[in-house]
Design a protein around this motif. Structure first.
Motif, PDB file in Angstrom:
ATOM      1  N   UNK A   1      -5.088   0.838  -5.798  1.00 40.76           N
ATOM      2  CA  UNK A   1      -5.055   2.044  -6.305  1.00 40.76           C
ATOM      3  C   UNK A   1      -6.209   2.901  -6.113  1.00 40.76           C
ATOM      4  N   UNK A   2      -7.446   2.243  -6.336  1.00 34.10           N
ATOM      5  CA  UNK A   2      -8.696   2.984  -6.055  1.00 34.10           C
ATOM      6  C   UNK A   2      -8.765   3.124  -4.556  1.00 34.10           C
ATOM      7  N   UNK A   3      -8.514   2.134  -3.762  1.00 34.09           N
ATOM      8  CA  UNK A   3      -8.641   2.332  -2.270  1.00 34.09           C
ATOM      9  C   UNK A   3      -7.895   3.538  -1.658  1.00 34.09           C
ATOM     10  N   UNK A   4      -6.821   3.722  -2.284  1.00 38.47           N
ATOM     11  CA  UNK A   4      -5.623   4.743  -1.845  1.00 38.47           C
ATOM     12  C   UNK A   4      -6.445   5.809  -2.378  1.00 38.47           C
ATOM     13  N   UNK A   5      -6.982   6.079  -3.464  1.00 35.38           N
ATOM     14  CA  UNK A   5      -7.548   7.288  -4.232  1.00 35.38           C
ATOM     15  C   UNK A   5      -8.682   7.864  -2.935  1.00 35.38           C
TER      16      UNK A   5
ATOM     17  N   UNK B   1       0.756  -1.194   0.036  1.00 35.56           N
ATOM     18  CA  UNK B   1      -0.015  -0.035  -0.171  1.00 35.56           C
ATOM     19  C   UNK B   1       1.041   1.157  -0.126  1.00 35.56           C
ATOM     20  N   UNK B   2       1.981   1.144   0.902  1.00 35.89           N
ATOM     21  CA  UNK B   2       2.831   2.463   0.618  1.00 35.89           C
ATOM     22  C   UNK B   2       3.310   2.554  -0.519  1.00 35.89           C
ATOM     23  N   UNK B   3       3.998   1.461  -1.312  1.00 31.83           N
ATOM     24  CA  UNK B   3       4.586   1.663  -2.525  1.00 31.83           C
ATOM     25  C   UNK B   3       3.554   2.236  -3.469  1.00 31.83           C
ATOM     26  N   UNK B   4       2.412   1.794  -3.561  1.00 27.82           N
ATOM     27  CA  UNK B   4       1.489   2.179  -4.391  1.00 27.82           C
ATOM     28  C   UNK B   4       0.920   3.505  -4.304  1.00 27.82           C
ATOM     29  N   UNK B   5       1.132   4.142  -3.126  1.00 28.63           N
ATOM     30  CA  UNK B   5       0.762   5.473  -2.782  1.00 28.63           C
ATOM     31  C   UNK B   5       1.792   6.311  -3.397  1.00 28.63           C
ATOM     32  N   UNK B   6       3.045   5.950  -3.311  1.00 24.94           N
ATOM     33  CA  UNK B   6       4.146   6.667  -3.767  1.00 24.94           C
ATOM     34  C   UNK B   6       4.006   6.712  -5.404  1.00 24.94           C
ATOM     35  N   UNK B   7       3.630   5.601  -5.913  1.00 17.99           N
ATOM     36  CA  UNK B   7       3.612   5.217  -7.433  1.00 17.99           C
ATOM     37  C   UNK B   7       2.197   4.863  -7.663  1.00 17.99           C
ATOM     38  N   UNK B   8       1.058   5.589  -8.029  1.00 14.28           N
ATOM     39  CA  UNK B   8      -0.177   4.814  -8.039  1.00 14.28           C
ATOM     40  C   UNK B   8      -0.264   4.143  -9.250  1.00 14.28           C
ATOM     41  N   UNK B   9      -1.106   3.207  -9.146  1.00 12.40           N
ATOM     42  CA  UNK B   9      -1.525   2.117 -10.289  1.00 12.40           C
ATOM     43  C   UNK B   9      -3.018   2.286 -10.610  1.00 12.40           C
ATOM     44  N   UNK B  10      -3.154   1.579 -11.747  1.00 10.77           N
ATOM     45  CA  UNK B  10      -4.728   1.635 -12.139  1.00 10.77           C
ATOM     46  C   UNK B  10      -5.364   0.200 -11.583  1.00 10.77           C
TER      47      UNK B  10
END
Length: 407
Positions: free
Chosen positions: A215-219, A202-211
């Motif tokens: 990524x949708x949850x982080x958004x 989750x931390x990695x995807x916050x730094x580099x968002x994915x589709x």
């Protein structure tokens, strides 16, 4: 818990694991709201009408982490990082969490996954076809939904193997022959490793968002503070585990049921248009989640079948309700032509299975391909020798499903 509670050893023996339905029938008749002592004390509700009401009863709370900290009796002290999610929450908290996630599981979006699911199915079967034999749980039933949910979440392919290993330690707890203390330690270690992995992801995807779904949850978390980071991690775990565990166990149970009812297997082979109704019947007949996730009685609750006292843990026995002769004619008979009835295999009420469209699609594509591509499919061992998950498991499924077929 009353003195006349049924001992857990009576309900959760090897004999019960092999065929729990005679016991369920006895409880429906004699003790439809039954206190049971075991790993934790609880009341089991077994009749269809009582079960359907209980699944929507606001007096039965799903909030295991609120006042009373009931999760300690069920999950243990280290569970909050992964299990404090919408499955164990009441409205409005449950409503908030489910609303955010439900968009990703809309039927139209799930239908768009059909070509990819079909490709995964074919790739898995391509690997076993030349050999004329397979252990279908390892080769097919588990990796199919695991691959689908990992891709949907956005878990990198290189990590699928170790994520699968951790989830299987949790799924198969009690089957290794180790002591209870060693089993608990192994499960806690797997949960801890999985928690750390998902938090890092989750931390990695916050730094580099994915589709992807994470990524949708982080958004959602970043846009309007609808989700905390801890909730993103716990929700990811819920979707990962729920997104593959029950589907994998359903596929194993369904294939075993068909192979032990050859007339139904042949009917489905020759009439493939029955597949959607067959899946509903197979789910009713031997579902992968025999008891719904726990609820807590916030007051004394009376049902026609008996009373649940305030503070008790409640288990709604879905598989018993789905064999209630008051609602299903000849319920212990597998009949893929059965007119679809209101079974409880996907739950009922606000906690109705979020991934129902995905589960049905995976089952239809997976079972259809097995029947089409594996001619002469049959058990490689007597049905009584097929190894199952231990009776104390919250899931009903198989450890192994050895089969042979015409290569």
């Amino acid at each position: 818990m009353t003195e006349d509670a049924v001992p857990g050893r009576e309900l959760y023996s090897d004999e019960f694991a092999a065929d729990p339905y005679p016991t369920f029938a006895r409880l429906r008749t004699d003790r439809p709201v039954c206190p049971v002592s075991g790993r934790f004390d609880q009341y089991l509700i077994t009749r269809f009408d009582d079960a359907r009401v209980a699944l929507t009863d606001p007096r039965l709370s799903k909030d295991l982490y609120g006042p009373g900290q009931h999760y300690l009796r069920i999950f243990g002290p280290n569970s909050a990082g992964l299990n404090r999610n919408m499955l164990n929450a009441d409205p409005p908290e449950h409503t908030r969490l489910r609303r955010i996630v439900s968009q990703a599981f809309a039927p139209r979006r799930i239908e768009a996954l059909r070509p990819r699911v079909a490709r995964i199915v074919d790739d898995l079967l391509d690997k076993v076809l030349p050999h004329g034999r397979s252990e279908l749980m390892h080769d097919f039933a588990i990796p199919l939904p695991m691959t689908v949910i990992c891709e949907l979440l956005g878990i990198p392919p290189a990590d699928h193997g170790r994520v699968l290993d951790w989830t299987q330690v949790i799924r198969t707890s009690g089957s290794s022959g180790r002591s209870a203390e060693e089993e608990r330690a192994a499960v806690q270690d797997a949960q801890l490793r999985l928690h750390h992995y998902l938090a890092d992801l989750v931390r990695a995807k916050r730094a580099r968002p994915d589709d992807d779904l994470i990524g949708a949850l982080i958004a959602a978390c970043d846009d309007d503070a609808a989700l905390s980071e801890a909730e993103v991690v716990a929700t990811t775990f819920l979707l990962l585990f729920a997104g593959h565990q029950t589907t994998a166990d359903f596929l194993g149970n369904a294939v075993l049921a068909l192979l032990t009812h050859p007339e139904q297997l042949e009917l489905l082979r020759t009439t493939p248009q029955l597949l959607p109704s067959a899946i509903e019947e197979l789910l009713r007949f031997d579902g992968p989640l025999p008891v719904a996730s726990p609820r807590i009685a916030t007051e004394d609750v009376e049902y026609p079948g008996g009373t649940v006292p305030r503070g008790a843990i409640v288990g709604v026995v879905i598989n018993a309700a789905n064999h209630d002769p008051a609602h299903f004619a000849d319920p212990d008979r597998l009949d893929i032509r059965r007119v679809r009835g209101p079974h409880l295999g996907f739950g009922h009420g606000v906690h109705y299975c979020l991934g129902v469209s995905l589960a049905r699609m995976e089952a239809q594509i997976g079972l259809g391909a097995l029947l089409r591509r594996l001619p002469g499919l049959r058990l490689a061992v007597p049905a009584a020798e097929v190894r199952r998950l231990p009776a104390a498991s919250p899931f009903r499924g198989l450890l192994e499903l050895p089969v042979t077929f015409a290569a």
